[in-house]
Motif scaffolding. Structure first.
Motif, PDB file in Angstrom:
ATOM      1  N   LEU A 118       0.891  -3.070   4.945  1.00 51.25           N
ATOM      2  CA  LEU A 118       0.626  -4.055   3.897  1.00 51.25           C
ATOM      3  C   LEU A 118       1.855  -4.282   3.024  1.00 51.25           C
ATOM      4  N   PHE A 119       2.610  -3.218   2.784  1.00 47.79           N
ATOM      5  CA  PHE A 119       3.814  -3.344   1.966  1.00 47.79           C
ATOM      6  C   PHE A 119       4.803  -4.307   2.621  1.00 47.79           C
ATOM      7  N   SER A 120       4.967  -4.190   3.936  1.00 45.48           N
ATOM      8  CA  SER A 120       5.854  -5.103   4.658  1.00 45.48           C
ATOM      9  C   SER A 120       5.263  -6.507   4.719  1.00 45.48           C
ATOM     10  N   LEU A 121       3.946  -6.579   4.866  1.00 40.52           N
ATOM     11  CA  LEU A 121       3.282  -7.877   4.968  1.00 40.52           C
ATOM     12  C   LEU A 121       3.512  -8.723   3.711  1.00 40.52           C
ATOM     13  N   GLN A 122       3.572  -8.083   2.542  1.00 39.38           N
ATOM     14  CA  GLN A 122       3.809  -8.820   1.298  1.00 39.38           C
ATOM     15  C   GLN A 122       5.060  -9.680   1.381  1.00 39.38           C
ATOM     16  N   LYS A 123       6.106  -9.144   2.017  1.00 36.08           N
ATOM     17  CA  LYS A 123       7.371  -9.872   2.099  1.00 36.08           C
ATOM     18  C   LYS A 123       7.378 -10.873   3.251  1.00 36.08           C
ATOM     19  N   PHE A 124       6.917 -10.406   4.422  1.00 33.61           N
ATOM     20  CA  PHE A 124       7.033 -11.239   5.620  1.00 33.61           C
ATOM     21  C   PHE A 124       6.128 -12.467   5.573  1.00 33.61           C
ATOM     22  N   ILE A 125       5.018 -12.380   4.854  1.00 31.49           N
ATOM     23  CA  ILE A 125       4.024 -13.456   4.893  1.00 31.49           C
ATOM     24  C   ILE A 125       4.560 -14.748   4.316  1.00 31.49           C
ATOM     25  N   ARG A 126       5.645 -14.667   3.538  1.00 23.83           N
ATOM     26  CA  ARG A 126       6.227 -15.874   2.960  1.00 23.83           C
ATOM     27  C   ARG A 126       7.011 -16.682   3.992  1.00 23.83           C
ATOM     28  N   GLU A 127       7.330 -16.058   5.124  1.00 18.88           N
ATOM     29  CA  GLU A 127       8.110 -16.747   6.154  1.00 18.88           C
ATOM     30  C   GLU A 127       7.179 -17.570   7.036  1.00 18.88           C
ATOM     31  N   GLU A 128       7.517 -18.830   7.208  1.00 20.96           N
ATOM     32  CA  GLU A 128       6.608 -19.742   7.901  1.00 20.96           C
ATOM     33  C   GLU A 128       6.357 -19.317   9.347  1.00 20.96           C
ATOM     34  N   GLN A 129       7.416 -18.873  10.040  1.00 17.44           N
ATOM     35  CA  GLN A 129       7.233 -18.455  11.440  1.00 17.44           C
ATOM     36  C   GLN A 129       6.272 -17.275  11.521  1.00 17.44           C
ATOM     37  N   PHE A 130       6.453 -16.322  10.619  1.00 17.80           N
ATOM     38  CA  PHE A 130       5.567 -15.149  10.590  1.00 17.80           C
ATOM     39  C   PHE A 130       4.149 -15.573  10.227  1.00 17.80           C
ATOM     40  N   ALA A 131       4.028 -16.367   9.168  1.00 18.95           N
ATOM     41  CA  ALA A 131       2.708 -16.744   8.660  1.00 18.95           C
ATOM     42  C   ALA A 131       1.890 -17.498   9.710  1.00 18.95           C
ATOM     43  N   SER A 150     -10.915  -1.771   0.551  1.00 14.11           N
ATOM     44  CA  SER A 150      -9.849  -0.936  -0.016  1.00 14.11           C
ATOM     45  C   SER A 150      -9.957  -0.828  -1.522  1.00 14.11           C
ATOM     46  N   ASN A 151      -9.147   0.056  -2.068  1.00 11.21           N
ATOM     47  CA  ASN A 151      -9.018   0.188  -3.521  1.00 11.21           C
ATOM     48  C   ASN A 151      -7.631   0.736  -3.824  1.00 11.21           C
ATOM     49  N   GLY A 152      -7.328   0.881  -5.112  1.00 11.10           N
ATOM     50  CA  GLY A 152      -6.051   1.456  -5.514  1.00 11.10           C
ATOM     51  C   GLY A 152      -4.860   0.639  -5.056  1.00 11.10           C
ATOM     52  N   ASN A 153      -3.789   1.324  -4.703  1.00 15.57           N
ATOM     53  CA  ASN A 153      -2.558   0.645  -4.313  1.00 15.57           C
ATOM     54  C   ASN A 153      -2.706  -0.123  -3.009  1.00 15.57           C
ATOM     55  N   THR A 154      -3.548   0.388  -2.102  1.00 15.39           N
ATOM     56  CA  THR A 154      -3.786  -0.335  -0.848  1.00 15.39           C
ATOM     57  C   THR A 154      -4.363  -1.716  -1.138  1.00 15.39           C
ATOM     58  N   LEU A 155      -5.323  -1.781  -2.054  1.00 19.21           N
ATOM     59  CA  LEU A 155      -5.911  -3.057  -2.444  1.00 19.21           C
ATOM     60  C   LEU A 155      -4.869  -3.937  -3.132  1.00 19.21           C
ATOM     61  N   ALA A 156      -4.023  -3.336  -3.953  1.00 19.11           N
ATOM     62  CA  ALA A 156      -2.981  -4.109  -4.648  1.00 19.11           C
ATOM     63  C   ALA A 156      -2.043  -4.773  -3.646  1.00 19.11           C
ATOM     64  N   TYR A 157      -1.613  -4.004  -2.623  1.00 18.01           N
ATOM     65  CA  TYR A 157      -0.726  -4.577  -1.600  1.00 18.01           C
ATOM     66  C   TYR A 157      -1.425  -5.694  -0.838  1.00 18.01           C
ATOM     67  N   ALA A 158      -2.691  -5.486  -0.500  1.00 11.97           N
ATOM     68  CA  ALA A 158      -3.436  -6.491   0.266  1.00 11.97           C
ATOM     69  C   ALA A 158      -3.606  -7.775  -0.543  1.00 11.97           C
ATOM     70  N   LEU A 159      -3.941  -7.652  -1.815  1.00  9.63           N
ATOM     71  CA  LEU A 159      -4.114  -8.836  -2.663  1.00  9.63           C
ATOM     72  C   LEU A 159      -2.788  -9.570  -2.871  1.00  9.63           C
TER      73      LEU A 159
END
Length: 756
Positions: A118-131, A150-159
């Motif tokens: 999820l931590f990596s997904l936060q950054k990559f999701i902004r790229e159109e090819q990835f998205a 989820s909850n806690g930091n896992t939920l924060a990364y997902a949101l």
């Protein structure tokens, strides 16, 4: 391109004659680092292909891509810059491949790897090819599932990943009411972490703004309040009504959001402020009154006034000015909404409360007609007509006046005990004060606000109204006024309103109270007589005030179009340095100049950085980089200083110390990415053009940040007004103080005659 073994090697391959090819470290997924001499004229695909050949990688080159140390994707647009900067690169999975693997990992629900994914997904999701590949591979469904479980930091990364995905204008139209309710519940919980609440708030804001009326296309110019139907698959299918229906299921949500305006975390306060502004800007007609009433009950204005006084509010300035502009719209709408006690239970209840608080009894006059509201100072018993000029705003103000005055019934009895010609019409005085305050704060038209500073007194409209109305009654008594002196007392109150509410961004509240409660009639009258020597009584007449309101709206729109036109033409700026710690050495740049231009679709700011200024061709060919306008959450001013190595004359940049922020600087801030650009304008005019142009570009009209733009709007309004009045005065047309509408026709048996 050539490569040389592990990074410990020092001698690279030969470079072709005449070429100076920089050397970059490239790290493979196996951790092997090689030194590669990359020809900057190649495409990224060619570079990756040659790397695969030289490193003897058997897989297809299309399966790989290059990223820098911050995981930014290397593209044809930024390859040259990264090569020249000798940035360390990484040979990694191609975005489409990374997207598939990420979606699969989310589906496996492996708690050990989930956070990292999820931590990596936060950054990559902004790229159109990835998205695109992530969405096509059911990644959105898996991400939603993680948010539910989820909850806690896992939920924060997902949101946060969901928040970043929703910056795209496609791919998330499948989000349903259950998901919206889940986000509402997360946000409503007092135990939710700050890093969970921030993206949850941003997601709700995005959903509110994704209504059909906001969809790109010709419907934006439509004046109809009926939203067009969203096409299949469009993300513009939500909006206020969809989100608010789920918000109503969690009664504490709005209260929680308003309470978070006082959060010690400035970013949390900013996110909450932005959500409230979006709700205000997009509120639907069917739920508008309910939503506004709830905000008023929660005293959101007081919370914003408190923010104005805090020293940490610099990041919130734009949001607070937006809120003020939204409250101007709310006030205008209330003022133009007719009081209708027969159809609106809330109007009938307010009138009933006012009447019961007066402790009067109904009577009949000498003609046998009911004598009720006339005892409170109205001219008739027709409440629709009596509030026709001030609408629901006037009714609310009178009700607040009664609520806050425990001696209201004594006030009424005091007036009734006087001779008829000596009575002050309390209700008429209240309505007239509403008009005076609306004039003072330019409540002329919806969507137009030229205030460049905080207006805490405006946000306390009802309290100011109460003070000014009591001042009206006191002036009536102290001046010994009779029924024919109403207009004269109105003029006194208008004069005092200007004095008491001056410089409201710096004056304390107690001085306002003192100005209304302690000023004696003689002092007010003497000052007003001096003012009358310089003013024309014609300007205070109702038809002229209405004409000024119309011209104000036209002037604002004219200046708005002019400002946006400046953005379309483009301009040169200095790349500035954000304020940093005094211990930090100033950064030096070999490209201190930037040319920026808005594209004709008004979605992106295109720019180029350069060592020197050069003639930029029309169009966008010379401007390879761009900033997404939708990412800009605030245009902050006076935020950054010039770099120390800019050679300039007085026409290039105003003189200032490298460590002191320039008054002509501005930063384009993103809610979750920090500053997108830090610039210094060459002069005051260019600074006003761009800061206000970018603010006015927003769908909700934004706000004005510079006194220059506000001055232009006011000057155009006054010039237009004087020209119109010259036409009338030249013809010696008598302008009445007001026009009384006659009674409506008793039937439909009439027609309009042709003018000959």
């Amino acid at each position: 391109m050539s490569t040389n073994g592990p990074s410990s090697a020092t001698n690279g391959s030969q470079v072709r004659p005449g070429a100076l090819v920089p050397t970059n470290n490239v790290t493979t997924s196996e951790g092997l680092t090689v030194r590669a001499r990359i020809d900057p004229t190649l495409t990224v695909d060619d570079v990756v292909k040659q790397l695969c050949i030289n490193l003897k990688i058997k897989e297809l080159p299309a399966n790989f891509a290059l990223r820098d140390e911050t995981d930014e994707l290397v593209t044809n647009d930024n390859l040259r810059k990264k090569i020249k900067g000798k940035v360390n690169l990484k040979l990694v999975n191609a975005p489409y491949r990374e997207a598939r693997e990420t979606a699969d990992k989310l589906g496996q629900k492996n708690e050990r790897n989930l956070k990292l994914t999820l931590f990596s997904l936060q950054k990559f999701i902004r790229e159109e090819q990835f998205a695109q590949e992530f969405i096509n591979h059911n990644g959105l469904r898996e991400l939603v599932s993680v948010i539910y479980d989820s909850n806690g930091n896992t939920l924060a990364y997902a949101l946060t990943a969901m928040q970043n995905l929703m910056e795209l204008d496609y791919g998330w139209s499948s989000l349903d009411d259950n998901f919206i309710l889940k986000v509402v519940q997360i946000l409503s919980s007092p135990t939710s972490l700050i890093n969970v609440c921030r993206p949850a708030t941003a997601i709700l804001k995005k959903l509110v703004e994704a209504d059909p009326m906001s969809a790109p296309g010709p419907q934006l110019a439509s004046t109809s309040r009926s939203p067009p139907a969203a096409p299949p698959g469009s993300v513009y299918r939500y909006g206020f009504h969809v989100v608010f229906e789920q918000m109503r299921k969690e009664e504490k949500l709005l209260e929680t959001v308003v309470n978070r305006l006082g959060s010690a975390d400035t970013a949390m306060a900013q996110y909450s402020m932005m959500l409230i502004n979006s709700l205000l800007s997009h509120a639907s007609d069917t739920r508008w009154e309910e939503f506004i009433a709830e905000l008023e009950r929660l005293n959101v204005r007081k919370a914003v006034v408190r923010l104005m006084s805090l020293h940490i509010m610099e990041d919130l300035t734009s949001c607070i000015l937006d809120f003020q502009a939204n409250i101007v719209r709310v006030t205008y709408r209330k003022k133009t909404t007719l009081v209708d006690p027969d159809s609106e239970p809330s109007h009938a209840a307010a009138l009933q409360y006012i009447w019961e608080s007066s402790k009067l009894e109904e009577e009949t006059d000498e003609n046998g007609a009911v004598l009720k509201w006339r005892k409170l100072g109205f001219d008739s018993e027709d409440m629709v007509q009596e509030f026709s000029e001030v609408g629901v705003l006037g009714l609310d103000c009178l009700k607040k006046l009664v609520e806050n005055d425990q001696d209201f019934s004594k006030l009424v009895l005091e007036q009734l005990s006087r001779a008829l010609e000596r009575r002050c019409s309390i209700a008429k005085a209240s309505n007239e004060v509403v008009e005076l305050l609306s004039e003072h704060w330019a409540i002329f038209a919806p969507g137009y606000s030229t205030s460049t500073t905080f207006q805490p007194f405006f946000l306390d409209f009802y309290k100011v109204h109460s003070l000014a109305t009591h001042f009206f009654l006191r002036m009536w008594t102290e001046s010994g006024a009779a029924s024919g002196d109403f207009t004269r007392v109105v003029a006194l109150v208008r004069s005092q309103v200007k004095v008491a509410l001056r410089s409201e961004n710096v004056r304390p509240w107690h001085e306002v109270v003192n100005d209304f409660n302690e000023r004696e009639y003689r002092a007010v009258r003497d000052r007003q007589m001096k003012e009358l020597e310089l003013e024309d009584d014609l300007l205070s007449k109702v038809p002229v005030r209405n004409l000024r309101a119309k011209l104000y709206k036209e002037s604002y729109e004219f200046v708005r179009q002019q400002r946006i036109q400046c953005l379309l033409q483009g301009a040169w700026f200095v790349n500035a340095l954000p304020q940093s710690s005094p211990r930090d050495p100033p950064r030096r740049s070999n490209r201190p100049w930037r040319f920026m231009r808005l594209d004709t679709g008004m979605k992106y700011l295109h720019y180029v950085d350069s060592a020197v200024k050069f003639p930029v061709r029309s169009g966008l060919e010379d401007l390879p980089e761009r900033i997404d306008i939708s990412m800009i959450s605030e245009i902050a001013t006076g935020t950054c200083a010039p770099p120390p190595n800019v050679l300039r004359d007085q026409n290039d940049l105003p003189p200032t110390s490298p460590l002191i922020p320039s008054p002509l600087s501005f930063s384009l801030l993103s809610a979750h990415e920090g500053s997108l650009a830090d610039q210094i304008a060459p002069d005051q005019s260019r600074w006003a053009d761009w800061t206000d142009g970018l603010n006015m570009l927003r769908r909700d009209g934004g706000h004005v940040a510079s006194k220059e733009t506000a001055g232009f709007v006011q000057a155009l309004t006054e010039i237009g007004l004087k020209i119109k009045l010259l036409d009338l005065s030249g013809e010696k047309v008598e302008i009445p103080s007001g026009l009384a509408a006659g009674p409506p026709p008793t039937n439909t048996d009439f027609f309009f005659s042709d003018l000959l």
